[in-house]
Design a protein around this motif. Sequence first.
Motif, PDB file in Angstrom:
ATOM      1  N   ASP A 144      -5.415 -42.291  19.063  1.00  0.00           N
ATOM      2  CA  ASP A 144      -4.336 -43.467  19.430  1.00  0.00           C
ATOM      3  C   ASP A 144      -5.069 -44.436  20.053  1.00  0.00           C
ATOM      4  OD1 ASP A 144      -1.915 -41.732  18.275  1.00  0.00           O
ATOM      5  OD2 ASP A 144      -2.250 -40.594  20.074  1.00  0.00           O
ATOM      6  N   HIS A 145      -4.227 -45.667  19.877  1.00  0.00           N
ATOM      7  CA  HIS A 145      -5.036 -46.895  20.475  1.00  0.00           C
ATOM      8  C   HIS A 145      -4.404 -47.664  21.125  1.00  0.00           C
ATOM      9  CE1 HIS A 145      -6.861 -51.225  19.014  1.00  0.00           C
ATOM     10  NE2 HIS A 145      -7.359 -50.709  20.176  1.00  0.00           N
ATOM     11  N   VAL A 146      -4.410 -48.197  22.210  1.00  0.00           N
ATOM     12  CA  VAL A 146      -3.546 -49.078  23.105  1.00  0.00           C
ATOM     13  C   VAL A 146      -4.522 -50.483  23.358  1.00  0.00           C
ATOM     14  CG1 VAL A 146      -2.316 -49.345  25.464  1.00  0.00           C
ATOM     15  CG2 VAL A 146      -2.396 -47.083  24.008  1.00  0.00           C
ATOM     16  N   VAL A 147      -3.969 -51.478  23.291  1.00  0.00           N
ATOM     17  CA  VAL A 147      -4.644 -52.577  23.641  1.00  0.00           C
ATOM     18  C   VAL A 147      -4.141 -53.219  25.203  1.00  0.00           C
ATOM     19  CG1 VAL A 147      -5.290 -54.924  23.226  1.00  0.00           C
ATOM     20  CG2 VAL A 147      -5.336 -53.599  21.519  1.00  0.00           C
ATOM     21  N   THR A 148      -5.053 -53.515  26.166  1.00  0.00           N
ATOM     22  CA  THR A 148      -4.331 -53.803  27.377  1.00  0.00           C
ATOM     23  C   THR A 148      -5.315 -55.035  27.801  1.00  0.00           C
ATOM     24  OG1 THR A 148      -6.087 -52.349  28.614  1.00  0.00           O
ATOM     25  CG2 THR A 148      -3.811 -51.310  28.127  1.00  0.00           C
ATOM     26  N   ASP A 197      -9.118 -58.847  26.514  1.00  0.00           N
ATOM     27  CA  ASP A 197      -8.477 -57.542  26.051  1.00  0.00           C
ATOM     28  C   ASP A 197      -9.203 -56.509  25.744  1.00  0.00           C
ATOM     29  OD1 ASP A 197      -6.313 -59.343  25.922  1.00  0.00           O
ATOM     30  OD2 ASP A 197      -6.608 -59.926  23.768  1.00  0.00           O
ATOM     31  N   ASN A 198      -8.669 -55.147  26.186  1.00  0.00           N
ATOM     32  CA  ASN A 198      -9.493 -54.127  25.985  1.00  0.00           C
ATOM     33  C   ASN A 198      -9.010 -52.948  25.148  1.00  0.00           C
ATOM     34  OD1 ASN A 198     -10.615 -55.224  28.720  1.00  0.00           O
ATOM     35  ND2 ASN A 198     -11.704 -53.382  28.869  1.00  0.00           N
ATOM     36  N   ASN A 199      -9.824 -52.348  24.404  1.00  0.00           N
ATOM     37  CA  ASN A 199      -9.298 -51.243  23.613  1.00  0.00           C
ATOM     38  C   ASN A 199      -9.053 -50.015  24.522  1.00  0.00           C
ATOM     39  OD1 ASN A 199      -9.004 -52.623  21.048  1.00  0.00           O
ATOM     40  ND2 ASN A 199     -11.224 -52.344  20.728  1.00  0.00           N
ATOM     41  N   VAL A 200      -8.151 -49.226  24.463  1.00  0.00           N
ATOM     42  CA  VAL A 200      -8.443 -47.773  25.184  1.00  0.00           C
ATOM     43  C   VAL A 200      -7.946 -46.859  23.967  1.00  0.00           C
ATOM     44  CG1 VAL A 200      -6.933 -46.589  26.940  1.00  0.00           C
ATOM     45  CG2 VAL A 200      -6.902 -48.994  27.266  1.00  0.00           C
ATOM     46  N   TRP A 201      -8.764 -45.928  23.933  1.00  0.00           N
ATOM     47  CA  TRP A 201      -8.789 -44.888  22.934  1.00  0.00           C
ATOM     48  C   TRP A 201      -8.290 -43.720  23.556  1.00  0.00           C
ATOM     49  CZ3 TRP A 201      -9.273 -47.261  18.340  1.00  0.00           C
ATOM     50  CH2 TRP A 201      -9.915 -48.235  18.115  1.00  0.00           C
ATOM     51  N   ILE A 202      -7.213 -42.902  22.796  1.00  0.00           N
ATOM     52  CA  ILE A 202      -6.868 -41.591  23.312  1.00  0.00           C
ATOM     53  C   ILE A 202      -7.077 -40.605  21.937  1.00  0.00           C
ATOM     54  CG2 ILE A 202      -4.789 -40.317  23.852  1.00  0.00           C
ATOM     55  CD1 ILE A 202      -3.492 -43.068  24.714  1.00  0.00           C
ATOM     56  N   VAL A 203      -7.756 -39.489  22.398  1.00  0.00           N
ATOM     57  CA  VAL A 203      -8.265 -38.517  21.323  1.00  0.00           C
ATOM     58  C   VAL A 203      -7.610 -37.042  21.911  1.00  0.00           C
ATOM     59  CG1 VAL A 203     -10.173 -37.182  20.396  1.00  0.00           C
ATOM     60  CG2 VAL A 203     -10.292 -39.490  21.247  1.00  0.00           C
ATOM     61  N   GLY A 204      -6.570 -36.663  20.894  1.00  0.00           N
ATOM     62  CA  GLY A 204      -6.016 -35.591  21.339  1.00  0.00           C
ATOM     63  C   GLY A 204      -4.713 -35.112  20.045  1.00  0.00           C
ATOM     64  N   ASP A 205      -4.200 -34.199  20.496  1.00  0.00           N
ATOM     65  CA  ASP A 205      -3.201 -33.917  19.578  1.00  0.00           C
ATOM     66  C   ASP A 205      -1.659 -33.925  20.098  1.00  0.00           C
ATOM     67  OD1 ASP A 205      -2.884 -31.785  21.347  1.00  0.00           O
ATOM     68  OD2 ASP A 205      -3.846 -30.187  20.038  1.00  0.00           O
ATOM     69  N   ASP A 206      -0.811 -33.079  19.626  1.00  0.00           N
ATOM     70  CA  ASP A 206       0.465 -33.298  20.336  1.00  0.00           C
ATOM     71  C   ASP A 206       0.775 -32.722  21.636  1.00  0.00           C
ATOM     72  OD1 ASP A 206       2.201 -32.532  17.277  1.00  0.00           O
ATOM     73  OD2 ASP A 206       1.517 -34.386  18.016  1.00  0.00           O
ATOM     74  N   THR A 207      -0.302 -32.073  22.089  1.00  0.00           N
ATOM     75  CA  THR A 207      -0.163 -31.209  23.517  1.00  0.00           C
ATOM     76  C   THR A 207      -1.196 -31.898  24.599  1.00  0.00           C
ATOM     77  OG1 THR A 207      -1.445 -29.409  22.834  1.00  0.00           O
ATOM     78  CG2 THR A 207       1.041 -29.222  22.300  1.00  0.00           C
ATOM     79  N   ALA A 213       2.509 -44.301  28.804  1.00  0.00           N
ATOM     80  CA  ALA A 213       3.468 -44.532  27.691  1.00  0.00           C
ATOM     81  C   ALA A 213       3.023 -43.804  26.638  1.00  0.00           C
ATOM     82  CB  ALA A 213       3.963 -45.499  27.725  1.00  0.00           C
ATOM     83  N   ALA A 214       1.385 -44.245  26.343  1.00  0.00           N
ATOM     84  CA  ALA A 214       0.961 -43.856  24.915  1.00  0.00           C
ATOM     85  C   ALA A 214       0.594 -42.393  24.852  1.00  0.00           C
ATOM     86  CB  ALA A 214      -0.158 -44.509  24.787  1.00  0.00           C
ATOM     87  N   LEU A 215       0.503 -41.420  26.013  1.00  0.00           N
ATOM     88  CA  LEU A 215       0.180 -40.203  26.024  1.00  0.00           C
ATOM     89  C   LEU A 215       1.362 -39.512  25.838  1.00  0.00           C
ATOM     90  CD1 LEU A 215      -2.131 -40.196  29.642  1.00  0.00           C
ATOM     91  CD2 LEU A 215      -2.633 -39.472  26.827  1.00  0.00           C
ATOM     92  N   GLY A 216       2.624 -40.074  26.307  1.00  0.00           N
ATOM     93  CA  GLY A 216       3.858 -39.455  26.034  1.00  0.00           C
ATOM     94  C   GLY A 216       4.160 -38.194  26.281  1.00  0.00           C
ATOM     95  N   GLY A 217       3.396 -37.825  27.609  1.00  0.00           N
ATOM     96  CA  GLY A 217       3.895 -36.480  28.213  1.00  0.00           C
ATOM     97  C   GLY A 217       2.610 -35.339  27.863  1.00  0.00           C
ATOM     98  N   LEU A 269      -4.260 -44.027  37.004  1.00  0.00           N
ATOM     99  CA  LEU A 269      -3.813 -42.914  36.016  1.00  0.00           C
ATOM    100  C   LEU A 269      -4.351 -41.499  36.149  1.00  0.00           C
ATOM    101  CD1 LEU A 269      -2.907 -42.721  33.043  1.00  0.00           C
ATOM    102  CD2 LEU A 269      -5.065 -42.873  32.149  1.00  0.00           C
ATOM    103  N   ALA A 270      -5.337 -41.417  36.996  1.00  0.00           N
ATOM    104  CA  ALA A 270      -5.636 -39.924  37.477  1.00  0.00           C
ATOM    105  C   ALA A 270      -4.749 -39.367  38.636  1.00  0.00           C
ATOM    106  CB  ALA A 270      -7.020 -39.986  38.248  1.00  0.00           C
ATOM    107  N   ALA A 271      -4.299 -40.412  39.429  1.00  0.00           N
ATOM    108  CA  ALA A 271      -3.206 -40.034  40.399  1.00  0.00           C
ATOM    109  C   ALA A 271      -1.878 -39.365  39.663  1.00  0.00           C
ATOM    110  CB  ALA A 271      -3.135 -41.113  41.402  1.00  0.00           C
ATOM    111  N   ARG A 272      -1.501 -40.097  38.774  1.00  0.00           N
ATOM    112  CA  ARG A 272      -0.381 -39.728  37.936  1.00  0.00           C
ATOM    113  C   ARG A 272      -0.412 -38.370  37.193  1.00  0.00           C
ATOM    114  NH1 ARG A 272       2.023 -45.195  35.416  1.00  0.00           N
ATOM    115  NH2 ARG A 272       1.643 -46.749  37.409  1.00  0.00           N
TER     116      ARG A 272
END
Length: 212
Positions: A9-13, A27-37, A53-57, A79-82
């Motif tokens: 998944d990809h978020v631009v911040t 503008d930075n690319n934030v990359w998320i590697v994972g599955d549904d869990t 928000a992009a992590l979706g829980g 993000l680490a604190a949350r």
Amino acid sequence: MAGGAARIDHVVTSGTFSLDGGTWDVDNNVWIVGDDTEAVVIDAAHDADAIEAALGGRALRAILCTHAHNDHVDAAPALAARTGAPILLHPDDLPLWKMTHPDRAPDGELADGQEITVAGVTLRVLHTPGHAPGAVCFHVPALDTVFSGDTLFQGGPGATGRSFSDFPTIVESIRERLLTLPGETVVRTGHGDVTSVGAEAPHLDEWIARGH
């Protein structure tokens, strides 16, 4: 419980980059590697709300830093604190990290050859100094991709005109660590558009001649 196939998944911040007395809008690319869990985040830039928000829980297993320029790590402590996820950084970039977060150390180190597994895929750490002393890339063979941070972009190497950076070093990192990957490997960068190893490899001599 299986979380399905691993995906990217990809978020631009948006925010600012500051070093050597100058500040620039980026503008930075934030990359998320994972599955549904579960997932890992590569470069928690600027906006912890958008990344969360992009992590979706999903369970966040780690916050991986390609390097410690402020625009790539400014949202990492929040993000680490949350999420409770550890922040991992190559120790050679601690001097840069401390410029942004003097009172909050990373939680762990990244080392060349280290392997991080999430959602059934392995991210292999490649130490690629030049843009920053502790710059790393993350190669994910199962997804035919490498996350290059600010080491390699579409059209050339990352910037080396500021403190803690060195042009011959970044060229060597790209030559030895990135251009040796399969040509079809997608290069997912820290800013801007994706490219591929095969698209960039023919231009190495041009970059050296230009001497960025």
